[in-house]
Design an enzyme around this catalytic site. Structure first.
Site, PDB file in Angstrom:
ATOM      1  N   VAL A  72       0.304  -6.360-101.058  1.00 52.72           N
ATOM      2  CA  VAL A  72      -1.078  -6.543-101.505  1.00 52.72           C
ATOM      3  C   VAL A  72      -1.626  -5.122-101.562  1.00 52.72           C
ATOM      4  O   VAL A  72      -1.673  -4.430-100.541  1.00 52.72           O
ATOM      5  CB  VAL A  72      -1.880  -7.398-100.489  1.00 52.72           C
ATOM      6  N   SER A  73      -1.990  -4.671-102.750  1.00 49.64           N
ATOM      7  CA  SER A  73      -2.373  -3.263-102.904  1.00 49.64           C
ATOM      8  C   SER A  73      -3.647  -2.954-102.128  1.00 49.64           C
ATOM      9  O   SER A  73      -4.407  -3.852-101.748  1.00 49.64           O
ATOM     10  CB  SER A  73      -2.567  -2.925-104.382  1.00 49.64           C
TER      11      SER A  73
END
Ligand SMILES: C[S@@+](CC[C@H](N)C(=O)[O-])C[C@H]1O[C@@H](n2cnc3c(N)ncnc32)[C@H](O)[C@@H]1O
Length: 400
Positions: free
Chosen positions: A70-71
């Site tokens: 998840v950036s």
């Protein structure tokens, strides 16, 4: 009620993203406030999700290398700002995770549509489940190689294509499936640099108007390309080149054992000005061949190299010589100031150092205050202007 509820934590995160300029628009702020980000990384606590300065890895390959994440919130925010999304748009996301697709769904609203594609079936099933649980059943999730055309793409193309995986090329599918007036946001590897670029159409090619310094996991599948490292001093000093660049490993290793020549440029930088990141991109369009010299801290300790930053420094080479940028502190400066210099090795070191130093001075005169502009031309585009280019399998890139 506890002050550590996800809503409170999210509110703080959003205020911080605003304060540091990652969130600029009310629309992106509203999307961030609406999306329960913690539901997209259930492996960690809500506190961790909302305070994570960088991305959260969610899958590793069998060699322990991260392949999905998840950036980071700041990166989601900056990419969404660069994408300029409006209600009703049709958006394609390459690389799923759920969090960014949910933000996209908020931005396009109920009259828009979001399709998220991932090559990895584990990731698509995870994203599907998390999106449903968070109330985003309307996001379409597809398992496919996102570098290939999507079979059920809208006939006029997507208004926005947001690539969230580090690409080595601007896939033909992204250019072909981008609607007229569309925007493509893509993290691109460029001569050892990782930059996320936002492109729009201009006169038959794509022109960037935003450059974001960013790191991403690498794209997988047939479009993946490995970088090549030429070891100049064991594992301590390496020249990192793109897969298509020629570099004679034996001759350059030999050159590196020869005495060096230093040339200082009188070009100065402040600690926080962002001039070096601009220079690094600009050089890709100014000098060739161009890559990166990387060195371990021990290499500096053993005086094998000059001052080289952890992320490496710009480097150029010929068949038998090489040169790289280095820094030195400006003495007696009132604030943190550094001067750029060139350190060159090999029989051609004098000429190479002069050529590289002059290119840096030209940047200082002509380009230091503006963001470099990257243009992506199709391989057969008759309007390709010539000059130094970064040639990828599907595009020729110029930088100015
Ligand atoms: C950084 S993660 C995506 C982050 C996500 N968009 C989020 O919400 O934060 C990158 C993803 O790209 C996927 N990926 C890698 N190569 C791909 C390809 N050729 N096509 C589609 N997805 C790919 C990986 O499986 C990984 O899940």
């Amino acid at each position: 009620m506890s002050i550590r509820t996800p809503d409170v934590l999210r509110g703080r995160m959003v205020a911080e993203l605003r304060a540091r300029g990652a969130i600029v628009s009310d629309e992106v702020e509203a999307a961030f406030l609406a999306v329960p980000r913690h539901l997209f990384a259930p492996e960690v606590t809500a506190e961790e999700v909302y305070s994570a300065p960088e991305g959260i890895f969610t899958k590793f390959n069998d060699r322990g290398k991260p392949v999905s994440s998840v950036s980071a919130p700041w990166l989601h925010a900056r990419m969404l700002e660069a994408a300029r999304i409006a209600p009703g748009m049709t958006v394609l996301e390459i690389g799923s995770g759920g969090a960014n697709a949910a933000l996209l769904a908020e931005l396009v609203g109920w009259h828009g549509s979001v399709t998220s594609v991932d090559i990895d079936p584990d990731i698509t099933s995870r994203a599907r489940e998390l999106l449903d649980r968070a109330g985003y059943g309307r996001v379409r999730v597809r398992q496919a190689d996102g570098a290939q055309p999507l079979p059920d793409a809208p006939a006029r193309g997507f208004d926005r294509i947001i690539v969230t995986v580090g690409a080595a090329d601007v896939a033909a599918a992204w250019r072909d499936q981008l609607a007229p007036g569309g925007r493509l946001v893509v993290p691109l590897r460029l001569r050892g640099l990782s930059r996320t670029l936002a492109f729009a159409h201009e006169d038959g090619h794509l022109r960037s108007d935003t450059v974001i310094r960013s790191g991403f996991v690498s794209i997988q599948g047939p479009s993946a390309r490995a970088v090549r490292s030429v070891r100049l001093a064991g594992r301590h000093v390496r020249l990192v080149v793109d897969e298509d660049q020629e570099a004679d490993a034996n001759a350059l290793t030999e050159a590196f054992t020869e005495p060096s020549r230093e040339q200082w440029t009188s070009v100065e930088l402040g600690g926080q000005e962002g001039v070096l990141p601009r220079l690094e991109v600009w050089l890709a369009g100014a000098i060739a061949p161009y890559g990166r010299l990387r060195a371990t801290p021990e290499a500096a300790g053993r005086e094998l190299v000059g001052w080289v930053l952890d992320a490496g420094m710009p480097a150029v080479w010929t068949h038998d010589s090489l040169a790289y940028l280095s820094l030195r502190q400006v003495p007696r400066a009132t604030s943190e100031r550094y001067e750029l210099g060139v350190i060159a090795h090999g029989p051609g070191r004098e000429a190479l150092a002069s050529r590289f130093a002059e290119t840096v001075r030209r940047f200082d005169r002509e380009a230091r205050d503006s963001e470099p502009v990257v243009r992506a031309y199709g391989p057969e585009d008759p309007h390709f202007p010539g000059g130094v280019s970064v040639d990828k399998p599907s595009v020729r890139l110029t930088v100015a």
